[in-house]
Each structure stands twice: as C-alpha cells, then as structure tokens.
Design a protein around this motif. Sequence first.
Motif, PDB file in Angstrom:
ATOM      1  N   LEU A 161      57.832  -3.615 117.858  1.00 14.54           N
ATOM      2  CA  LEU A 161      56.353  -2.947 118.015  1.00 14.54           C
ATOM      3  C   LEU A 161      55.624  -4.018 118.324  1.00 14.54           C
ATOM      4  O   LEU A 161      54.293  -3.549 118.913  1.00 14.54           O
ATOM      5  CB  LEU A 161      56.044  -2.724 116.914  1.00 14.54           C
ATOM      6  N   VAL A 162      55.920  -5.320 118.196  1.00 20.77           N
ATOM      7  CA  VAL A 162      54.920  -6.298 118.626  1.00 20.77           C
ATOM      8  C   VAL A 162      54.643  -6.714 120.218  1.00 20.77           C
ATOM      9  O   VAL A 162      53.561  -6.384 120.792  1.00 20.77           O
ATOM     10  CB  VAL A 162      55.336  -7.554 118.439  1.00 20.77           C
ATOM     11  N   ARG A 163      55.859  -6.403 121.028  1.00 19.56           N
ATOM     12  CA  ARG A 163      55.472  -6.858 121.886  1.00 19.56           C
ATOM     13  C   ARG A 163      55.718  -5.755 122.969  1.00 19.56           C
ATOM     14  O   ARG A 163      55.827  -6.071 124.776  1.00 19.56           O
ATOM     15  CB  ARG A 163      56.886  -7.838 122.446  1.00 19.56           C
ATOM     16  N   ASN A 164      55.893  -4.506 122.927  1.00 19.18           N
ATOM     17  CA  ASN A 164      55.831  -3.191 123.606  1.00 19.18           C
ATOM     18  C   ASN A 164      54.864  -1.906 123.169  1.00 19.18           C
ATOM     19  O   ASN A 164      55.056  -1.794 122.666  1.00 19.18           O
ATOM     20  CB  ASN A 164      57.419  -2.422 123.586  1.00 19.18           C
ATOM     21  N   ARG A 165      53.720  -2.517 124.445  1.00 17.48           N
ATOM     22  CA  ARG A 165      52.462  -1.830 124.316  1.00 17.48           C
ATOM     23  C   ARG A 165      52.623  -0.278 123.687  1.00 17.48           C
ATOM     24  O   ARG A 165      52.207   0.382 123.276  1.00 17.48           O
ATOM     25  CB  ARG A 165      50.981  -2.747 124.669  1.00 17.48           C
ATOM     26  N   PHE A 184      54.883   5.354 118.903  1.00 16.74           N
ATOM     27  CA  PHE A 184      55.601   4.823 117.740  1.00 16.74           C
ATOM     28  C   PHE A 184      54.343   5.233 116.469  1.00 16.74           C
ATOM     29  O   PHE A 184      54.215   6.250 114.869  1.00 16.74           O
ATOM     30  CB  PHE A 184      56.104   3.777 117.477  1.00 16.74           C
ATOM     31  N   SER A 185      53.568   4.528 116.611  1.00 13.61           N
ATOM     32  CA  SER A 185      51.975   4.916 115.617  1.00 13.61           C
ATOM     33  C   SER A 185      51.748   6.330 116.109  1.00 13.61           C
ATOM     34  O   SER A 185      51.595   6.896 114.817  1.00 13.61           O
ATOM     35  CB  SER A 185      51.210   3.748 116.751  1.00 13.61           C
ATOM     36  N   GLN A 194      63.955   3.202 114.692  1.00 13.77           N
ATOM     37  CA  GLN A 194      62.695   2.831 114.373  1.00 13.77           C
ATOM     38  C   GLN A 194      62.016   4.287 114.101  1.00 13.77           C
ATOM     39  O   GLN A 194      61.226   4.972 112.961  1.00 13.77           O
ATOM     40  CB  GLN A 194      62.236   2.370 114.821  1.00 13.77           C
ATOM     41  N   TYR A 206      54.850   1.448 123.597  1.00 16.24           N
ATOM     42  CA  TYR A 206      56.467   1.815 122.264  1.00 16.24           C
ATOM     43  C   TYR A 206      55.599   2.000 121.282  1.00 16.24           C
ATOM     44  O   TYR A 206      55.459   2.750 120.336  1.00 16.24           O
ATOM     45  CB  TYR A 206      57.666   0.832 121.773  1.00 16.24           C
ATOM     46  N   ARG A 207      54.767   1.054 121.257  1.00 17.00           N
ATOM     47  CA  ARG A 207      53.574   0.640 119.886  1.00 17.00           C
ATOM     48  C   ARG A 207      52.986   1.869 119.618  1.00 17.00           C
ATOM     49  O   ARG A 207      52.324   2.478 118.739  1.00 17.00           O
ATOM     50  CB  ARG A 207      52.944  -0.512 119.783  1.00 17.00           C
TER      51      ARG A 207
END
Length: 192
Positions: A3-7, A13-14, A143, A9-10
Amino acid sequence: MLLVRNRNYRLVFSASAISNLGDGVSALALPWLATLFTRDAFLISLVAMAGRLPWFLFALPAGVLTDHGDRRRLMVRADFMRLVLTLMVVALALSPGTGSQAIIALTVLTFLLGSAEVLRDNAAQTLLPSIVDKADLESANGQMWSAEQVMGQFIGPPLAGLLIALGIAVPFGFDAASFAIAALLIWMVALP
C-alpha cells in the motif's frame, strides 16, 4: 508494504474500501427505507433480494465483460452510475409517496445498484494484475478481499444504523458521496 510503495494499488484499494463501505450502508438502509413505504414483509424482502440477485444473474457475464473491456473505465462508470442511482433513492426517500409504486421504484433502483456493484467489483479484482507485480498479486488480492468484507459486512451496516438516526436521506447521501470518491480515485489510476 504494498500500500505504501504502489500508488495505483493504493488508489484502487482505497476506492474499493470506500465503495464497499457504501455497499454495506445501503445493504441495511435500503430494506429499512422499504419499511417506511409498506408493512408487507414480502415486499420488504423483495427490496433486500433485489440487491443480491445481480450477483446470481450477472457475476459470470460481468467477468466476461471486464475481461474484454477497459477495467478502469468500467469501474469509473459503474461508480458514477451508482452515484446517480443513489441520488434517485435520495429523491424517492424524500418524496411523500408510499405504497406499491414506491416499493417498485425502490426495488428497481436496488436491482440496478446491485448490478453496477457486480460489474464494479469484478473489474476491481481483474484490474489488480495490471497494477501489481506478479509477486505481490496474492497479497494484493487478500488485502482487497479483506477490506471489501470488513467495510461491507462489519462497518457499513452498523454505520447505516447511525446514519439512519440522523435522517431519512442521510445514509443515501453518504452512499452517493462514497461512490463519487471511489470514482474519482479510480479515475486517478495511471495504467501502464
């Protein structure tokens, strides 16, 4: 951490977490709204069933459609459609009508919302291989599924109860906002 390293995906996911929170709210709020229109238990259950029936009818065809279409665009359109349909539910909730016409309208809107949900959730799962490395795919799927379940099954329905206490249209306004935010987040995804 993925979640931190892949914009991208973030963002996906959000958007999925937020839209599934809206789904969880509407899962309780739509049958509740039906109880304001009628006391007929069968008609109330019809509204609840209308939201789940698209999963039975359209899960496989939606999978085929998402395999052959632009998944990002499908997700944005599905969330935008859910925004529009939810605003129609707001109008219905605020209208003075009751009885069979209101129940029929609510049942149709619920079915259409469920149909858009099937398309959107299918596209979200099949978009993952485009934005996540193969080594991270299992983790990303887990996730995403976990967030969808927690938001849609455990947080959304109790939140709906709180929102219902605030006013008749409040849970549906919340849903509309969740779908608008989800569409915006998906629109921001940059596919390779």
